[in-house]
Write a protein that holds these residues in place. Sequence first.
Motif, short mmCIF file in Angstrom:
data_model
loop_
_atom_site.label_atom_id
_atom_site.label_comp_id
_atom_site.label_asym_id
_atom_site.label_seq_id
_atom_site.Cartn_x
_atom_site.Cartn_y
_atom_site.Cartn_z
N UNK A 32 0.83 -1.21 0.00
CA UNK A 32 0.00 0.00 0.00
C UNK A 32 0.86 1.26 0.00
N UNK A 33 1.93 1.24 0.76
CA UNK A 33 2.82 2.41 0.82
C UNK A 33 3.48 2.65 -0.52
N UNK A 34 3.97 1.58 -1.13
CA UNK A 34 4.63 1.71 -2.43
C UNK A 34 3.69 2.30 -3.47
N UNK A 35 2.45 1.84 -3.47
CA UNK A 35 1.49 2.29 -4.48
C UNK A 35 1.06 3.72 -4.25
N UNK A 36 0.90 4.12 -2.98
CA UNK A 36 0.36 5.44 -2.69
C UNK A 36 1.44 6.51 -2.48
N UNK A 115 3.46 -2.67 -10.29
CA UNK A 115 4.81 -2.50 -10.82
C UNK A 115 5.75 -1.79 -9.84
N UNK A 116 5.19 -0.91 -8.99
CA UNK A 116 6.02 -0.22 -8.00
C UNK A 116 6.67 -1.22 -7.04
N UNK A 117 5.89 -2.26 -6.70
CA UNK A 117 6.41 -3.28 -5.79
C UNK A 117 7.58 -4.02 -6.41
#
Length: 205
Positions: A32-36, A115-117
């Motif tokens: 969640x942190x990576x995406x936001x 993809x951020x993950x």
Amino acid sequence: MKPSTLARTTRRQPKQRRALETVDAVLDAVLRILKREGAAAVTTNRIAEVAGVSIGSLYQYFPDKRAIFHALHNRHIEQVDQLIEHTLAAHASSALEELVKALMEAMIEIHEGAPEFYQALMAEVPHDSGGQPAFAVRLHGVFLLAIAARAHRLKKHHDPAKTAFVVAHMVDALSHAVVLRRPQGLSRSELKKEAVRAVLAYLHS
């Protein structure tokens, strides 16, 4: 996440349901942190905050951020294992072309969601660490079974073991590339078709 995976990646192996839920909450919080907020926002304090656990509880299971990413990496490998098994079972009687297409599409789909993950994962976890070598061996094994069962569709110079090794790595590398290293102006659907065409061209060469 399976207990066997947790044993390889956590400081303390959770056994009770509440402990397993805590570990899953920590891992899900990273996504969640990576995406936001992006990779720069991923700290142990922020992870604990988003997960709704105390920093002390987080450190009971993970000594540092790198250990969390190792656990995420192993969970991802298990998810890919399950996806491949499901795809192979669903296409047990399919022609080789349909099987390759299905496997490529499934591998791309599982990486398209976050993809951020995967970018952060590659930065935090060395490529040869964790379960990667064992996963590569399993991937070769499942492709070997699939190709051996369809060996009559290949030209005689193709050795099933060697062919399975090349195809497994082609599918793995191309599926990651389509999602993570796609140049602007090229659509994923176009590159997906080209990736399948490349694998089939090798198989029929």
